[in-house]
Design a protein around this motif. Structure first.
Motif, PDB file in Angstrom:
ATOM      1  N   VAL A 131       0.832  -1.205   0.000  1.00 42.24           N
ATOM      2  CA  VAL A 131       0.000   0.000   0.000  1.00 42.24           C
ATOM      3  C   VAL A 131       0.872   1.262   0.000  1.00 42.24           C
ATOM      4  N   GLU A 132       1.899   1.282   0.838  1.00 43.91           N
ATOM      5  CA  GLU A 132       2.772   2.463   0.894  1.00 43.91           C
ATOM      6  C   GLU A 132       3.452   2.723  -0.442  1.00 43.91           C
ATOM      7  N   ALA A 161      -9.218  16.962  -1.930  1.00 47.28           N
ATOM      8  CA  ALA A 161     -10.323  16.045  -1.646  1.00 47.28           C
ATOM      9  C   ALA A 161      -9.950  15.029  -0.568  1.00 47.28           C
ATOM     10  N   VAL A 162      -8.711  14.573  -0.593  1.00 50.75           N
ATOM     11  CA  VAL A 162      -8.225  13.600   0.386  1.00 50.75           C
ATOM     12  C   VAL A 162      -6.817  14.019   0.791  1.00 50.75           C
ATOM     13  N   ASP A 163      -6.551  14.010   2.065  1.00 55.14           N
ATOM     14  CA  ASP A 163      -5.250  14.409   2.600  1.00 55.14           C
ATOM     15  C   ASP A 163      -4.221  13.288   2.408  1.00 55.14           C
ATOM     16  N   PRO A 164      -3.133  13.539   1.676  1.00 54.80           N
ATOM     17  CA  PRO A 164      -2.113  12.509   1.464  1.00 54.80           C
ATOM     18  C   PRO A 164      -1.514  11.984   2.769  1.00 54.80           C
ATOM     19  N   ALA A 165      -1.341  12.848   3.761  1.00 52.84           N
ATOM     20  CA  ALA A 165      -0.794  12.396   5.047  1.00 52.84           C
ATOM     21  C   ALA A 165      -1.743  11.399   5.699  1.00 52.84           C
ATOM     22  N   TRP A 166      -3.035  11.659   5.611  1.00 45.27           N
ATOM     23  CA  TRP A 166      -4.028  10.723   6.147  1.00 45.27           C
ATOM     24  C   TRP A 166      -3.970   9.408   5.387  1.00 45.27           C
ATOM     25  N   PRO A 184      -2.398   1.882   4.853  1.00 43.65           N
ATOM     26  CA  PRO A 184      -1.645   0.639   5.085  1.00 43.65           C
ATOM     27  C   PRO A 184      -2.192  -0.154   6.276  1.00 43.65           C
ATOM     28  N   GLU A 185      -2.578   0.543   7.336  1.00 35.44           N
ATOM     29  CA  GLU A 185      -3.141  -0.148   8.509  1.00 35.44           C
ATOM     30  C   GLU A 185      -4.493  -0.761   8.183  1.00 35.44           C
ATOM     31  N   LEU A 186      -5.272  -0.065   7.391  1.00 38.25           N
ATOM     32  CA  LEU A 186      -6.574  -0.587   6.974  1.00 38.25           C
ATOM     33  C   LEU A 186      -6.398  -1.873   6.173  1.00 38.25           C
ATOM     34  N   ALA A 187      -5.417  -1.902   5.292  1.00 39.11           N
ATOM     35  CA  ALA A 187      -5.144  -3.105   4.496  1.00 39.11           C
ATOM     36  C   ALA A 187      -4.702  -4.261   5.394  1.00 39.11           C
ATOM     37  N   CYS A 188      -3.870  -3.972   6.391  1.00 43.57           N
ATOM     38  CA  CYS A 188      -3.445  -5.024   7.324  1.00 43.57           C
ATOM     39  C   CYS A 188      -4.642  -5.572   8.101  1.00 43.57           C
ATOM     40  N   ALA A 189      -5.528  -4.694   8.519  1.00 43.30           N
ATOM     41  CA  ALA A 189      -6.724  -5.137   9.233  1.00 43.30           C
ATOM     42  C   ALA A 189      -7.615  -5.975   8.326  1.00 43.30           C
ATOM     43  N   ALA A 190      -7.666  -5.634   7.053  1.00 46.15           N
ATOM     44  CA  ALA A 190      -8.505  -6.374   6.107  1.00 46.15           C
ATOM     45  C   ALA A 190      -8.021  -7.805   5.918  1.00 46.15           C
ATOM     46  N   MET A 191      -6.708  -8.039   6.067  1.00 43.35           N
ATOM     47  CA  MET A 191      -6.179  -9.400   5.912  1.00 43.35           C
ATOM     48  C   MET A 191      -6.893 -10.365   6.847  1.00 43.35           C
ATOM     49  N   LEU A 230      -5.768  -3.197  -1.773  1.00 43.44           N
ATOM     50  CA  LEU A 230      -5.560  -1.906  -2.422  1.00 43.44           C
ATOM     51  C   LEU A 230      -6.858  -1.164  -2.747  1.00 43.44           C
ATOM     52  N   GLY A 231      -8.002  -1.786  -2.560  1.00 44.09           N
ATOM     53  CA  GLY A 231      -9.279  -1.154  -2.898  1.00 44.09           C
ATOM     54  C   GLY A 231      -9.457   0.224  -2.276  1.00 44.09           C
ATOM     55  N   PRO A 232      -9.307   0.356  -0.956  1.00 40.73           N
ATOM     56  CA  PRO A 232      -9.440   1.691  -0.355  1.00 40.73           C
ATOM     57  C   PRO A 232      -8.378   2.669  -0.869  1.00 40.73           C
ATOM     58  N   ALA A 233      -7.170   2.193  -1.102  1.00 45.77           N
ATOM     59  CA  ALA A 233      -6.118   3.066  -1.636  1.00 45.77           C
ATOM     60  C   ALA A 233      -6.468   3.520  -3.054  1.00 45.77           C
ATOM     61  N   HIS A 234      -6.978   2.591  -3.880  1.00 48.37           N
ATOM     62  CA  HIS A 234      -7.388   2.975  -5.231  1.00 48.37           C
ATOM     63  C   HIS A 234      -8.462   4.065  -5.172  1.00 48.37           C
TER      64      HIS A 234
END
Length: 171
Positions: A34-35, A119-124, A130-137, A103-107
């Motif tokens: 993701v990063e 529209a979306v903060d890059p820092a956020w 990446p944490e959201l993707a780890c939780a999705a696993m 990668l769905g949320p990142a896309h």
């Protein structure tokens, strides 16, 4: 357009693959996936914007199939590494797992980021996705989720300890 999209995939996937292959655990590999994707998008905004816009178009069957084959070939090394680390345990399709779950949320965030300034903060995005993707696993693999929470997963038999006793809370 298909040729330019293929070249874009080569550059993006090359960037992502190098970072994922350096990871030694499932969690670090998913974070790297993701990063690296986000970093590439932020560093190559025009190319990323083209990629997301082109992917939204309906390509004819020949070009769509050729691009799908190209993406599969380019991602093969990354998917093999993620598989070895156990990222796809319990998933029916590694391709769906990567593109939709991890990668769905990142896309979606990248599409929003590229379509409208602010529209979306890059820092956020870098801190959260990446944490959201780890939780999705853990949500995809019921056994992994059960091990993490200490609860029995539906349709998954509890492991037995030595002596024939089942591990877990007494019923």
């Amino acid at each position: 357009m298909a040729a330019l999209l293929e070249r874009t995939f080569e550059r993006l996937v090359g960037h992502v693959t190098a970072r994922v292959l350096a990871a030694r655990t499932a969690r670090s590999a998913v974070r790297a996936l993701v990063e690296a994707h986000l970093t590439w998008v932020f560093d190559h905004e025009a190319e990323a914007r083209f990629m997301y816009q082109a992917l939204a178009l309906e390509l004819d069957g020949h070009h769509r199939a050729a691009l799908r084959e190209t993406k599969a070939r380019l991602k093969a090394e990354t998917i093999a590494h993620l598989s070895e680390l156990g990222v796809f345990s319990g998933a029916r399709s590694s391709e769906v797992m990567v593109d939709v779950v991890l990668l769905g949320p990142a896309h979606q965030a990248c599409r929003a980021y590229l379509s409208a300034s602010g529209a979306v903060d890059p820092a956020w995005m870098k801190a959260t996705l990446p944490e959201l993707a780890c939780a999705a696993m853990g949500k995809v693999d019921p056994a992994r989720r059960a091990a993490r929470t200490g609860k029995r997963a539906a349709g998954v038999e509890p492991r037995q300890q030595a002596g024939g006793r089942r591990k877990g809370k007494p019923g």
